[in-house]
Design a protein around this motif. Structure first.
Motif, PDB file in Angstrom:
ATOM      1  N   LYS A  72      36.138  40.880  46.707  1.00 23.77           N
ATOM      2  CA  LYS A  72      37.387  40.729  47.168  1.00 23.77           C
ATOM      3  C   LYS A  72      37.760  40.933  48.461  1.00 23.77           C
ATOM      4  O   LYS A  72      38.537  40.451  49.182  1.00 23.77           O
ATOM      5  N   TYR A  73      36.770  41.630  49.258  1.00 24.41           N
ATOM      6  CA  TYR A  73      37.044  42.047  50.457  1.00 24.41           C
ATOM      7  C   TYR A  73      36.346  40.990  51.528  1.00 24.41           C
ATOM      8  O   TYR A  73      36.046  41.163  52.665  1.00 24.41           O
ATOM      9  N   THR A  74      35.922  40.171  51.027  1.00 24.20           N
ATOM     10  CA  THR A  74      35.165  38.711  51.786  1.00 24.20           C
ATOM     11  C   THR A  74      36.597  38.334  52.925  1.00 24.20           C
ATOM     12  O   THR A  74      37.418  38.136  52.436  1.00 24.20           O
ATOM     13  N   PRO A  75      36.089  38.269  54.213  1.00 25.23           N
ATOM     14  CA  PRO A  75      37.053  37.882  55.144  1.00 25.23           C
ATOM     15  C   PRO A  75      37.432  36.402  54.996  1.00 25.23           C
ATOM     16  O   PRO A  75      36.677  35.587  54.418  1.00 25.23           O
ATOM     17  N   ASP A  76      38.745  36.367  55.261  1.00 21.64           N
ATOM     18  CA  ASP A  76      39.374  35.151  54.957  1.00 21.64           C
ATOM     19  C   ASP A  76      38.858  34.037  55.885  1.00 21.64           C
ATOM     20  O   ASP A  76      38.937  32.863  55.481  1.00 21.64           O
ATOM     21  N   TRP A  77      38.364  34.294  56.920  1.00 22.28           N
ATOM     22  CA  TRP A  77      37.616  33.315  57.543  1.00 22.28           C
ATOM     23  C   TRP A  77      36.321  32.667  56.961  1.00 22.28           C
ATOM     24  O   TRP A  77      35.660  31.812  57.826  1.00 22.28           O
ATOM     25  N   ILE A  78      35.498  33.397  56.072  1.00 21.66           N
ATOM     26  CA  ILE A  78      34.410  32.854  55.489  1.00 21.66           C
ATOM     27  C   ILE A  78      34.747  31.506  54.500  1.00 21.66           C
ATOM     28  O   ILE A  78      35.867  31.809  53.793  1.00 21.66           O
ATOM     29  N   GLU A  79      34.334  30.507  54.851  1.00 20.48           N
ATOM     30  CA  GLU A  79      34.560  29.344  53.896  1.00 20.48           C
ATOM     31  C   GLU A  79      33.943  29.618  52.504  1.00 20.48           C
ATOM     32  O   GLU A  79      32.731  29.986  52.423  1.00 20.48           O
ATOM     33  N   THR A  80      34.792  29.079  51.550  1.00 15.91           N
ATOM     34  CA  THR A  80      34.000  29.291  50.205  1.00 15.91           C
ATOM     35  C   THR A  80      34.486  27.852  49.475  1.00 15.91           C
ATOM     36  O   THR A  80      35.248  27.149  49.809  1.00 15.91           O
ATOM     37  N   THR A  81      33.826  27.812  48.007  1.00 17.82           N
ATOM     38  CA  THR A  81      34.078  26.708  47.297  1.00 17.82           C
ATOM     39  C   THR A  81      33.777  27.207  45.918  1.00 17.82           C
ATOM     40  O   THR A  81      33.140  28.234  45.570  1.00 17.82           O
ATOM     41  N   THR A  82      34.737  26.787  44.998  1.00 13.65           N
ATOM     42  CA  THR A  82      34.862  26.968  43.823  1.00 13.65           C
ATOM     43  C   THR A  82      33.970  26.078  42.753  1.00 13.65           C
ATOM     44  O   THR A  82      34.306  24.977  42.620  1.00 13.65           O
ATOM     45  N   VAL A  83      33.087  26.483  41.845  1.00 14.84           N
ATOM     46  CA  VAL A  83      32.323  25.642  41.103  1.00 14.84           C
ATOM     47  C   VAL A  83      32.362  26.242  39.723  1.00 14.84           C
ATOM     48  O   VAL A  83      32.410  27.534  39.464  1.00 14.84           O
ATOM     49  N   TRP A  84      32.506  25.388  38.635  1.00 13.17           N
ATOM     50  CA  TRP A  84      32.503  25.765  37.318  1.00 13.17           C
ATOM     51  C   TRP A  84      31.030  26.125  36.789  1.00 13.17           C
ATOM     52  O   TRP A  84      30.290  25.386  36.791  1.00 13.17           O
ATOM     53  N   ALA A  85      30.967  27.420  36.142  1.00 11.17           N
ATOM     54  CA  ALA A  85      29.735  27.674  35.732  1.00 11.17           C
ATOM     55  C   ALA A  85      29.780  27.605  34.163  1.00 11.17           C
ATOM     56  O   ALA A  85      30.600  28.403  33.442  1.00 11.17           O
ATOM     57  N   GLU A  86      28.796  26.704  33.867  1.00 12.62           N
ATOM     58  CA  GLU A  86      28.895  26.335  32.189  1.00 12.62           C
ATOM     59  C   GLU A  86      28.497  27.369  31.448  1.00 12.62           C
ATOM     60  O   GLU A  86      28.868  27.859  30.504  1.00 12.62           O
ATOM     61  N   ALA A  87      27.177  28.160  31.936  1.00 16.22           N
ATOM     62  CA  ALA A  87      26.671  29.257  31.116  1.00 16.22           C
ATOM     63  C   ALA A  87      27.864  30.386  31.078  1.00 16.22           C
ATOM     64  O   ALA A  87      27.709  30.940  29.717  1.00 16.22           O
ATOM     65  N   SER A  88      28.557  30.803  32.024  1.00 13.16           N
ATOM     66  CA  SER A  88      29.498  31.840  31.977  1.00 13.16           C
ATOM     67  C   SER A  88      30.935  31.303  31.444  1.00 13.16           C
ATOM     68  O   SER A  88      31.508  32.097  31.168  1.00 13.16           O
ATOM     69  N   ARG A  89      30.967  30.289  31.521  1.00 16.26           N
ATOM     70  CA  ARG A  89      32.320  29.654  31.177  1.00 16.26           C
ATOM     71  C   ARG A  89      33.421  30.017  32.250  1.00 16.26           C
ATOM     72  O   ARG A  89      34.460  30.600  31.518  1.00 16.26           O
ATOM     73  N   ARG A  90      33.064  29.839  33.434  1.00 19.09           N
ATOM     74  CA  ARG A  90      34.111  30.572  34.460  1.00 19.09           C
ATOM     75  C   ARG A  90      34.027  29.819  35.770  1.00 19.09           C
ATOM     76  O   ARG A  90      32.799  29.331  35.908  1.00 19.09           O
ATOM     77  N   GLN A  91      35.027  29.979  36.379  1.00 15.14           N
ATOM     78  CA  GLN A  91      35.075  29.388  37.850  1.00 15.14           C
ATOM     79  C   GLN A  91      34.331  30.496  38.624  1.00 15.14           C
ATOM     80  O   GLN A  91      34.717  31.801  38.498  1.00 15.14           O
ATOM     81  N   VAL A  92      33.438  30.200  39.371  1.00 10.20           N
ATOM     82  CA  VAL A  92      32.766  31.119  40.521  1.00 10.20           C
ATOM     83  C   VAL A  92      33.014  30.531  41.867  1.00 10.20           C
ATOM     84  O   VAL A  92      32.998  29.516  42.362  1.00 10.20           O
ATOM     85  N   ARG A  93      33.444  31.617  42.796  1.00 11.49           N
ATOM     86  CA  ARG A  93      34.050  31.393  44.088  1.00 11.49           C
ATOM     87  C   ARG A  93      32.536  31.566  45.012  1.00 11.49           C
ATOM     88  O   ARG A  93      32.522  32.743  45.115  1.00 11.49           O
ATOM     89  N   TYR A  94      32.001  30.673  45.541  1.00 10.13           N
ATOM     90  CA  TYR A  94      30.814  30.911  46.262  1.00 10.13           C
ATOM     91  C   TYR A  94      31.313  30.634  47.774  1.00 10.13           C
ATOM     92  O   TYR A  94      32.034  30.252  47.900  1.00 10.13           O
ATOM     93  N   ALA A  95      30.345  31.588  48.505  1.00 10.38           N
ATOM     94  CA  ALA A  95      30.324  31.431  50.079  1.00 10.38           C
ATOM     95  C   ALA A  95      29.632  30.125  50.543  1.00 10.38           C
ATOM     96  O   ALA A  95      28.882  29.790  49.851  1.00 10.38           O
TER      97      ALA A  95
END
Length: 318
Positions: A72-95
């Motif tokens: 949560k403390y990741t700076p807002d200037w770091i670009e991220t992308t959201t990917v659906w993780a089938e194994a955990s059945r959730r969205q993962v926000r990657y840097a």
């Protein structure tokens, strides 16, 4: 020690506790990690850019852990992308480590290992075919090199060309750049077929057996690095004694090196002004039809191993 002596700023990123040991057995400080990654940034960033990134971090007094979801403390200037993780059945926000600032921020978070995906954001195809050569416990590196020669021959026999790097641990990674029209299923099939062809060259040296008990002291040709899988990036450090790095090696030099030759202390000097990973990388290639046909007939290793494990468990109960 005063705060002025323990804090440094580079490219707007505050770096702290730089003189602390990186981890037990590292023989390196956090400063060594930061300085190394900063020195190789123009080489490692092209391998990370626009690829969802997982990192392995080492906090003081804690076991190493893999971080995929950005904190949560990741700076807002770091670009991220959201990917659906089938194994955990959730969205993962990657840097997305797209620039020097982001690389320095991760280094300050004690991120030692950098594991990008084999695909870039927005591109519906993998960029590489990868074989991971994994030696049995306690084995010598020469055995892995012999297995790599089998893969090299299988590639040549299939009309393909690849590059090789140390894994930063005990094995080797062989990469084949893929043309844009090679989809995920074909890339996975080609990887399985190449592993099978390499095994057939000398089955006493290497094996495609996914179940460890079936490997009989041979080098495992791991063909499962496909789809959304990650592989440690070229030039990435590893959480191992001495902090070795995953380092490009010329095919002709494999018999003259060991993974211990390349560490955060030695790699920059060995590189000089060169970028051997980029310089040796062949042009993107399309696997031949016969390789794809063979690969599509080979079961996916994890699935086959799961079914075999269940079969053996049933046999033991009977």
């Amino acid at each position: 020690m005063s705060r002025a002596k323990t804090v440094e700023t580079r490219d707007g990123v505050e770096l702290t506790n730089l003189d602390q040991p990186l981890f037990d057995g590292a023989d390196a400080t956090k400063r060594d990690l930061v300085d190394y990654l900063d020195a190789v940034r123009d080489r490692i960033l092209p391998e990370l850019r626009q690829r969802p990134l997982s990192v392995i971090r080492v906090r003081p007094g804690q076991e190493p852990f893999m971080q995929k979801n950005v904190p949560k403390y990741t700076p807002d200037w770091i670009e991220t992308t959201t990917v659906w993780a089938e194994a955990s059945r959730r969205q993962v926000r990657y840097a997305l480590a797209n620039d020097r600032r982001t690389l320095l921020w991760f280094a300050n978070q004690r991120s030692v290992e950098f594991h990008p995906t084999l695909m870039r954001v927005g591109e519906p195809h993998p960029t590489y075919l990868v074989l991971d050569l994994d030696p049995p416990a306690g084995d010598d590196f020469a055995h892995v090199v012999r297995a790599a020669r089998l893969v090299q021959q299988a590639l040549a026999d299939s009309g393909l060309e690849g590059v090789v790097k140390t894994s930063g641990s005990k094995g080797l990674h062989i990469f084949v750049p893929l043309a844009d029209d090679v989809g995920f299923e074909d890339a996975a099939a080609a990887t399985r077929a190449l592993a099978a062809r390499a095994e057939r060259v000398d089955p006493d040296v290497a094996t495609t057996a996914y179940i460890k008990d079936d490997r009989d002291g041979k080098v495992f040709l791991d063909s499962t690095r496909s789809g959304g899988a990650t592989v440690v990036a070229a030039y990435s450090p590893r959480v191992r004694p001495g902090v070795p790095v995953s380092f490009p090696v010329a095919w002709d030099d494999l018999d003259r090196v060991t993974p211990r030759d390349f560490t955060v202390h030695t790699a920059v000097g060995l590189l000089g002004d060169a970028d051997p990973w980029r310089e040796r990388m062949p042009q993107p290639q399309k696997p031949p039809a016969d390789l794809l046909e063979e690969g599509h007939e080979i079961p996916i290793a994890r699935v086959a191993a799961m079914h075999e494990g269940k079969r053996r468990a049933r046999a033991r109960r009977q």
